[in-house]
Write an enzyme that holds these catalytic residues in place. Structure first.
Site, PDB file in Angstrom:
ATOM      1  N   LYS A  45     -15.357  -7.088  -1.771  1.00 46.02           N
ATOM      2  CA  LYS A  45     -16.368  -6.338  -1.054  1.00 46.02           C
ATOM      3  C   LYS A  45     -15.742  -5.256  -0.182  1.00 46.02           C
ATOM      4  O   LYS A  45     -16.431  -4.455   0.419  1.00 46.02           O
ATOM      5  CB  LYS A  45     -17.179  -7.290  -0.150  1.00 46.02           C
ATOM      6  CG  LYS A  45     -17.778  -8.468  -0.883  1.00 46.02           C
ATOM      7  CD  LYS A  45     -18.315  -9.515   0.112  1.00 46.02           C
ATOM      8  CE  LYS A  45     -18.615 -10.790  -0.626  1.00 46.02           C
ATOM      9  NZ  LYS A  45     -18.777 -11.919   0.313  1.00 46.02           N
ATOM     10  N   GLU A 101     -10.283   0.671  -3.981  1.00 53.40           N
ATOM     11  CA  GLU A 101      -9.913  -0.517  -3.184  1.00 53.40           C
ATOM     12  C   GLU A 101      -9.962  -0.187  -1.694  1.00 53.40           C
ATOM     13  O   GLU A 101      -9.737   0.967  -1.309  1.00 53.40           O
ATOM     14  CB  GLU A 101      -8.478  -0.925  -3.533  1.00 53.40           C
ATOM     15  CG  GLU A 101      -8.315  -2.258  -4.235  1.00 53.40           C
ATOM     16  CD  GLU A 101      -8.690  -3.486  -3.419  1.00 53.40           C
ATOM     17  OE1 GLU A 101      -9.399  -3.382  -2.397  1.00 53.40           O
ATOM     18  OE2 GLU A 101      -8.265  -4.580  -3.822  1.00 53.40           O
ATOM     19  N   ASP A 105      -2.157  -4.718  -0.274  1.00 55.52           N
ATOM     20  CA  ASP A 105      -1.231  -5.447   0.604  1.00 55.52           C
ATOM     21  C   ASP A 105      -0.033  -5.922  -0.237  1.00 55.52           C
ATOM     22  O   ASP A 105       0.880  -5.147  -0.480  1.00 55.52           O
ATOM     23  CB  ASP A 105      -2.024  -6.584   1.254  1.00 55.52           C
ATOM     24  CG  ASP A 105      -1.240  -7.378   2.275  1.00 55.52           C
ATOM     25  OD1 ASP A 105      -0.220  -6.885   2.765  1.00 55.52           O
ATOM     26  OD2 ASP A 105      -1.655  -8.513   2.596  1.00 55.52           O
ATOM     27  N   LYS A 133      -0.625  -0.960   2.711  1.00 55.98           N
ATOM     28  CA  LYS A 133       0.247  -1.699   3.642  1.00 55.98           C
ATOM     29  C   LYS A 133       1.528  -2.052   2.882  1.00 55.98           C
ATOM     30  O   LYS A 133       1.683  -3.165   2.378  1.00 55.98           O
ATOM     31  CB  LYS A 133      -0.496  -2.972   4.079  1.00 55.98           C
ATOM     32  CG  LYS A 133      -0.053  -3.546   5.416  1.00 55.98           C
ATOM     33  CD  LYS A 133      -0.483  -4.989   5.556  1.00 55.98           C
ATOM     34  CE  LYS A 133      -1.914  -5.210   5.952  1.00 55.98           C
ATOM     35  NZ  LYS A 133      -2.228  -6.657   6.128  1.00 55.98           N
ATOM     36  N   PHE A 154      -2.826  -7.294  10.483  1.00 52.69           N
ATOM     37  CA  PHE A 154      -4.076  -7.660   9.825  1.00 52.69           C
ATOM     38  C   PHE A 154      -5.185  -6.810  10.431  1.00 52.69           C
ATOM     39  O   PHE A 154      -5.429  -6.850  11.632  1.00 52.69           O
ATOM     40  CB  PHE A 154      -4.392  -9.149   9.986  1.00 52.69           C
ATOM     41  CG  PHE A 154      -5.504  -9.561   9.079  1.00 52.69           C
ATOM     42  CD1 PHE A 154      -5.252  -9.831   7.747  1.00 52.69           C
ATOM     43  CD2 PHE A 154      -6.816  -9.605   9.540  1.00 52.69           C
ATOM     44  CE1 PHE A 154      -6.290 -10.155   6.881  1.00 52.69           C
ATOM     45  CE2 PHE A 154      -7.856  -9.928   8.682  1.00 52.69           C
ATOM     46  CZ  PHE A 154      -7.586 -10.206   7.351  1.00 52.69           C
ATOM     47  N   VAL A 155      -5.828  -6.019   9.591  1.00 53.56           N
ATOM     48  CA  VAL A 155      -6.842  -5.085  10.093  1.00 53.56           C
ATOM     49  C   VAL A 155      -8.222  -5.427   9.540  1.00 53.56           C
ATOM     50  O   VAL A 155      -8.345  -6.029   8.472  1.00 53.56           O
ATOM     51  CB  VAL A 155      -6.491  -3.623   9.741  1.00 53.56           C
ATOM     52  CG1 VAL A 155      -5.237  -3.178  10.477  1.00 53.56           C
ATOM     53  CG2 VAL A 155      -6.331  -3.424   8.238  1.00 53.56           C
ATOM     54  N   ARG A 167     -16.840  -6.466   8.768  1.00 52.16           N
ATOM     55  CA  ARG A 167     -16.895  -5.397   7.761  1.00 52.16           C
ATOM     56  C   ARG A 167     -17.690  -4.201   8.268  1.00 52.16           C
ATOM     57  O   ARG A 167     -17.511  -3.080   7.806  1.00 52.16           O
ATOM     58  CB  ARG A 167     -17.557  -5.896   6.465  1.00 52.16           C
ATOM     59  CG  ARG A 167     -16.780  -6.966   5.727  1.00 52.16           C
ATOM     60  CD  ARG A 167     -17.381  -7.166   4.325  1.00 52.16           C
ATOM     61  NE  ARG A 167     -16.978  -8.423   3.715  1.00 52.16           N
ATOM     62  CZ  ARG A 167     -15.859  -8.595   3.015  1.00 52.16           C
ATOM     63  NH1 ARG A 167     -15.027  -7.602   2.849  1.00 52.16           N
ATOM     64  NH2 ARG A 167     -15.578  -9.767   2.481  1.00 52.16           N
TER      65      ARG A 167
END
Ligand code: IMP
Ligand code: MG
Length: 191
Positions: A45, A101, A105, A133, A154-155, A167
């Site tokens: 998502k 996307e 990561d 990342k 971590f975002v 989100r």
């Protein structure tokens, strides 16, 4: 000044910076695909806000479809195992695909998707990600269009979640450690 969610320690990319970059990217992508009708494949998502905004700046004929995947547990992930939970509706043989996307990561998720879609013999596959990342990359993936390179944090926000929340934040923010660090095991289930 708009309020920042109290769970966010720092705004990494502001709403304005995202808007500006997405306009540029839309034009760049449209230029690259102005001779065919590309099929944009959103990876649910995380792609949702980015894709919706990007296409408004692509002044070409295009089609859209979505794929959703679930990563297996961390141990199994070492094999790059990913499960498709919602497949494309479109036959892609001979088509020019552009995967959209939210973030790349380790590269395992997108690596799997690329291999899976390649087997269906599209004419081409491009990859467009809002965030890259690279610090944690395990599977090398060819990124054709990149919004921002970010450090190893971590975002959340602008489509990206932690345990399905955040989100809807209009910016990309770093989540407080006391939230992501609540239980180490939670980190295994980013997606
Ligand atoms: P991968 O490690 O490249 O396979 O990324 C797997 C998925 O983890 C991505 O598609 C995201 O859904 C999620 N993910 C990775 N890093 C982050 C992050 O910093 N915030 C939110 N989700 C992330
Ligand atoms: Mg996620």
């Amino acid at each position: 000044m708009k309020e920042i969610n109290p769970d966010i320690v720092k705004v990494l990319i502001t709403e304005e910076a995202i808007k500006q970059r997405v306009v540029e990217m839309g034009k760049e992508v449209a230029d690259a695909y102005n001779e065919s009708v590309p099929l944009l494949v959103g990876v649910l998502k995380g792609c949702s806000l980015f894709m919706a905004d990007l296409i408004r700046h692509m002044n070409i004929a295009l089609e859209m479809d979505y794929i959703a995947v679930l990563s297996y547990t961390e141990a199994q992930q070492a094999s790059g195992a990913v499960r498709i939970v919602k497949d494309l509706d479109t036959v892609i043989e001979g088509r020019d695909l552009l995967i959209i996307e939210g973030i790349v990561d380790t590269g395992m998720t997108i690596g799997y998707i690329l291999r899976n879609l390649q087997a269906r013999q599209p004419r081409s596959i491009g990859l467009c990600t809002l965030l890259d990342k690279p610090a944690r990359r395990i599977v090398p993936v060819p990124i054709d269009f990149r919004g921002f390179e970010i450090p190893d944090h971590f975002v959340v926000g602008y489509g990206l979640d932690f345990r399905q929340r955040y989100r809807n934040l209009p910016y990309i923010g770093i989540l407080k450690d006391e939230i992501t660090g609540l239980a180490q095991s939670l980190k295994k289930n980013f997606s």
